[in-house]
Design a protein around this motif. Sequence first.
Motif, PDB file in Angstrom:
ATOM      1  N   ARG A  30      -0.017  12.698  -6.690  1.00  0.00           N
ATOM      2  CA  ARG A  30       1.207  11.958  -7.033  1.00  0.00           C
ATOM      3  C   ARG A  30       1.957  11.638  -5.689  1.00  0.00           C
ATOM      4  N   SER A  31       3.283  11.142  -5.783  1.00  0.00           N
ATOM      5  CA  SER A  31       4.027  10.627  -4.577  1.00  0.00           C
ATOM      6  C   SER A  31       4.369  12.023  -4.075  1.00  0.00           C
ATOM      7  N   ILE A  32       4.661  11.905  -2.756  1.00  0.00           N
ATOM      8  CA  ILE A  32       5.417  12.882  -2.138  1.00  0.00           C
ATOM      9  C   ILE A  32       6.630  12.344  -1.053  1.00  0.00           C
ATOM     10  N   THR A  33       7.780  12.631  -1.062  1.00  0.00           N
ATOM     11  CA  THR A  33       8.953  12.216  -0.102  1.00  0.00           C
ATOM     12  C   THR A  33       9.361  13.498   0.421  1.00  0.00           C
ATOM     13  N   VAL A  34       9.543  13.272   1.870  1.00  0.00           N
ATOM     14  CA  VAL A  34      10.095  14.147   2.613  1.00  0.00           C
ATOM     15  C   VAL A  34      11.527  13.434   3.232  1.00  0.00           C
ATOM     16  N   ILE A  35      12.672  14.407   2.846  1.00  0.00           N
ATOM     17  CA  ILE A  35      13.807  14.015   3.466  1.00  0.00           C
ATOM     18  C   ILE A  35      14.385  14.951   4.456  1.00  0.00           C
ATOM     19  N   ALA A  36      14.512  14.363   5.731  1.00  0.00           N
ATOM     20  CA  ALA A  36      15.006  15.334   6.992  1.00  0.00           C
ATOM     21  C   ALA A  36      16.018  14.645   7.659  1.00  0.00           C
ATOM     22  N   ASP A  37      17.096  15.470   7.928  1.00  0.00           N
ATOM     23  CA  ASP A  37      18.304  14.893   8.602  1.00  0.00           C
ATOM     24  C   ASP A  37      18.152  14.946  10.057  1.00  0.00           C
ATOM     25  N   GLU A  38      16.964  15.230  10.515  1.00  0.00           N
ATOM     26  CA  GLU A  38      16.697  14.995  12.052  1.00  0.00           C
ATOM     27  C   GLU A  38      15.876  13.797  12.234  1.00  0.00           C
ATOM     28  N   ALA A  39      15.930  13.229  13.348  1.00  0.00           N
ATOM     29  CA  ALA A  39      15.203  11.876  13.440  1.00  0.00           C
ATOM     30  C   ALA A  39      13.805  12.094  13.906  1.00  0.00           C
ATOM     31  N   THR A  40      13.537  13.586  14.145  1.00  0.00           N
ATOM     32  CA  THR A  40      12.068  13.856  14.542  1.00  0.00           C
ATOM     33  C   THR A  40      11.497  14.115  13.431  1.00  0.00           C
ATOM     34  N   ALA A  41       9.933  13.917  13.353  1.00  0.00           N
ATOM     35  CA  ALA A  41       9.245  14.297  12.148  1.00  0.00           C
ATOM     36  C   ALA A  41       8.992  15.862  12.133  1.00  0.00           C
ATOM     37  N   PRO A  42       8.938  16.608  10.929  1.00  0.00           N
ATOM     38  CA  PRO A  42       9.114  18.175  11.018  1.00  0.00           C
ATOM     39  C   PRO A  42       8.099  18.923  12.063  1.00  0.00           C
ATOM     40  N   TYR A  43       9.073  19.774  12.722  1.00  0.00           N
ATOM     41  CA  TYR A  43       8.564  20.549  13.880  1.00  0.00           C
ATOM     42  C   TYR A  43       8.461  21.885  13.933  1.00  0.00           C
ATOM     43  N   GLU A  44       7.988  22.603  14.793  1.00  0.00           N
ATOM     44  CA  GLU A  44       8.176  23.962  14.553  1.00  0.00           C
ATOM     45  C   GLU A  44       9.302  24.617  15.792  1.00  0.00           C
ATOM     46  N   ARG A  45       9.784  25.547  15.724  1.00  0.00           N
ATOM     47  CA  ARG A  45      10.919  25.979  16.318  1.00  0.00           C
ATOM     48  C   ARG A  45      10.674  26.945  17.506  1.00  0.00           C
ATOM     49  N   PRO A  46       9.653  27.803  17.380  1.00  0.00           N
ATOM     50  CA  PRO A  46       9.603  28.918  18.421  1.00  0.00           C
ATOM     51  C   PRO A  46       9.383  28.390  19.862  1.00  0.00           C
ATOM     52  N   PRO A  47       8.606  27.183  20.186  1.00  0.00           N
ATOM     53  CA  PRO A  47       8.808  26.724  21.510  1.00  0.00           C
ATOM     54  C   PRO A  47      10.094  26.479  22.124  1.00  0.00           C
ATOM     55  N   LEU A  48      11.231  26.299  21.225  1.00  0.00           N
ATOM     56  CA  LEU A  48      12.506  25.779  21.651  1.00  0.00           C
ATOM     57  C   LEU A  48      13.112  26.728  22.532  1.00  0.00           C
ATOM     58  N   SER A  49      12.987  27.903  22.578  1.00  0.00           N
ATOM     59  CA  SER A  49      13.498  28.953  23.040  1.00  0.00           C
ATOM     60  C   SER A  49      12.939  29.603  24.321  1.00  0.00           C
ATOM     61  N   LYS A  50      11.412  28.996  24.016  1.00  0.00           N
ATOM     62  CA  LYS A  50      10.426  29.485  25.341  1.00  0.00           C
ATOM     63  C   LYS A  50       9.653  28.564  25.971  1.00  0.00           C
ATOM     64  N   ASP A  51       8.467  28.010  25.562  1.00  0.00           N
ATOM     65  CA  ASP A  51       7.731  27.076  26.418  1.00  0.00           C
ATOM     66  C   ASP A  51       8.569  25.821  26.641  1.00  0.00           C
ATOM     67  N   TYR A  52       9.390  25.415  25.882  1.00  0.00           N
ATOM     68  CA  TYR A  52      10.020  23.995  26.044  1.00  0.00           C
ATOM     69  C   TYR A  52      10.875  24.132  27.067  1.00  0.00           C
ATOM     70  N   LEU A  53      11.814  25.235  27.154  1.00  0.00           N
ATOM     71  CA  LEU A  53      12.787  25.650  27.739  1.00  0.00           C
ATOM     72  C   LEU A  53      12.241  25.992  29.113  1.00  0.00           C
ATOM     73  N   LEU A  79      13.278   9.955   7.689  1.00  0.00           N
ATOM     74  CA  LEU A  79      14.113  10.825   8.779  1.00  0.00           C
ATOM     75  C   LEU A  79      15.376  10.298   9.158  1.00  0.00           C
ATOM     76  N   GLY A  80      16.209  11.193   9.471  1.00  0.00           N
ATOM     77  CA  GLY A  80      17.898  10.993   9.750  1.00  0.00           C
ATOM     78  C   GLY A  80      18.434  10.621   8.487  1.00  0.00           C
ATOM     79  N   GLU A  81      18.086  11.080   7.381  1.00  0.00           N
ATOM     80  CA  GLU A  81      18.638  11.043   6.158  1.00  0.00           C
ATOM     81  C   GLU A  81      18.979  12.338   5.465  1.00  0.00           C
ATOM     82  N   ARG A  82      20.274  12.481   4.911  1.00  0.00           N
ATOM     83  CA  ARG A  82      20.777  13.704   4.551  1.00  0.00           C
ATOM     84  C   ARG A  82      20.824  13.661   3.039  1.00  0.00           C
ATOM     85  N   ALA A  83      20.117  14.771   2.440  1.00  0.00           N
ATOM     86  CA  ALA A  83      20.555  14.891   0.913  1.00  0.00           C
ATOM     87  C   ALA A  83      21.969  15.493   0.740  1.00  0.00           C
TER      88      ALA A  83
END
Length: 402
Positions: A30-53, A79-83
């Motif tokens: 069936r159909s799948i729709t993802v609504i995300a309020d950020e402009a980036t495709a779904p991502y993981e957060r752990p690198p934000l405080s470690k490897d990325y910084l 993307l960039g859409e808010r429910a």
Amino acid sequence: MAASDGTVIIGGGLAAAHAVETLREHGYPRSITVIADEATAPYERPPLSKDYLQGKQEAEAAIVHDTDWYADHDVALMLGERATSIDRAGHTVALASGGEVAYGQLLLATGAESRRLHLQGAGLPGVFMLRRLGEAQSLKQAFTPGGRLAIVGAGWVGLEVAASAKQAGMDVTVVAPSSPPLGNILGDEVGEHFADLHRSQGVHLRLGVQVTGIIEAEGRAAGLVTSDGEVPADVVLIAVGATPAVELAQAAGLDTDNGVLVDSALRTSDPDILAAGDVANAEHTELGRLRVEHWDNAIRQGELAAKTILGHTDRYDWQPYFFTDQFDLGMEYVGHAGPDARTVIRGDLDDGEFIAFWLEDGVVTAAMNVNIWDVNDTLRGLLGRALDADQLADGDVPLEDL
């Protein structure tokens, strides 16, 4: 709008990404729709405080699947859409842009939001939080060798950012009301080990200290006002935990309490709506209700939610797992220990390589390996067993023989 028998997912993190992946891997037609309020495709957060910084990883590396992958798997990615609201009777989700999306099954993977402090000056330029990719990008730009960073909070994010900033050449001060850091999670003995690690690397720890305001100079944050004097800084990070993003669920009349309440299959009080990841306060088959804000749980609950939609009978039955990397310390933790658990150490804290166990009524409820690798699965197998503390601490007794 015509009714739909497809799945709509609200959220742009790991739970959302792995729910989509699992649905398509299992032949969901069936159909799948993802609504995300950020402009980036779904991502993981752990690198934000470690490897990325630390400059070891580009921002794009945190993205689970690029937009082409969603298109190739016939997934509508908004993307960039808010429910803005959920009409449970009409089975629709209203959008900030004015449209709406119909659903047969709805998955809430809205995650959590940084907890805010109501401090004078908290809204000044130079005050940051860290939960989203855009916040990480702004914080990284503020890192300058020789600059001064003051961090409010000594939890996982606060300490990981402290390590990243120190390695970037900044002067770092961490201020927190608790002592030692992480003591409420790891106990005083292991918490003190983390404190000693940071002090040994030149991080200034001001523990048992309350922050009462943000210093302002020339229209920007210039440090902290605390119960123990001022802390001058060029950059301020507030890292005092997170709160589950339950506003949509509450407005829709779903049961909530420290998250969206779900059963062991991740269904909410509405059988056509599920919740997964940081926002879900889920019924664990052995441990009771848990709301876990960790990478592994978001992945597994995203997969479990998909399997529930597919009609499988899987349940929330795995032990919590998380990891951290700070300076030369890497660790993995598995299990769930209460605040009164007894800590047993195998190895030498001073050597920086050890295993910690937590016992409650003689039963191992959690374990952590620090700079010792390829043992976490073995430690996982010890959970729930009544074991002798002396044998747990004895390095001459192989883990496999316990």
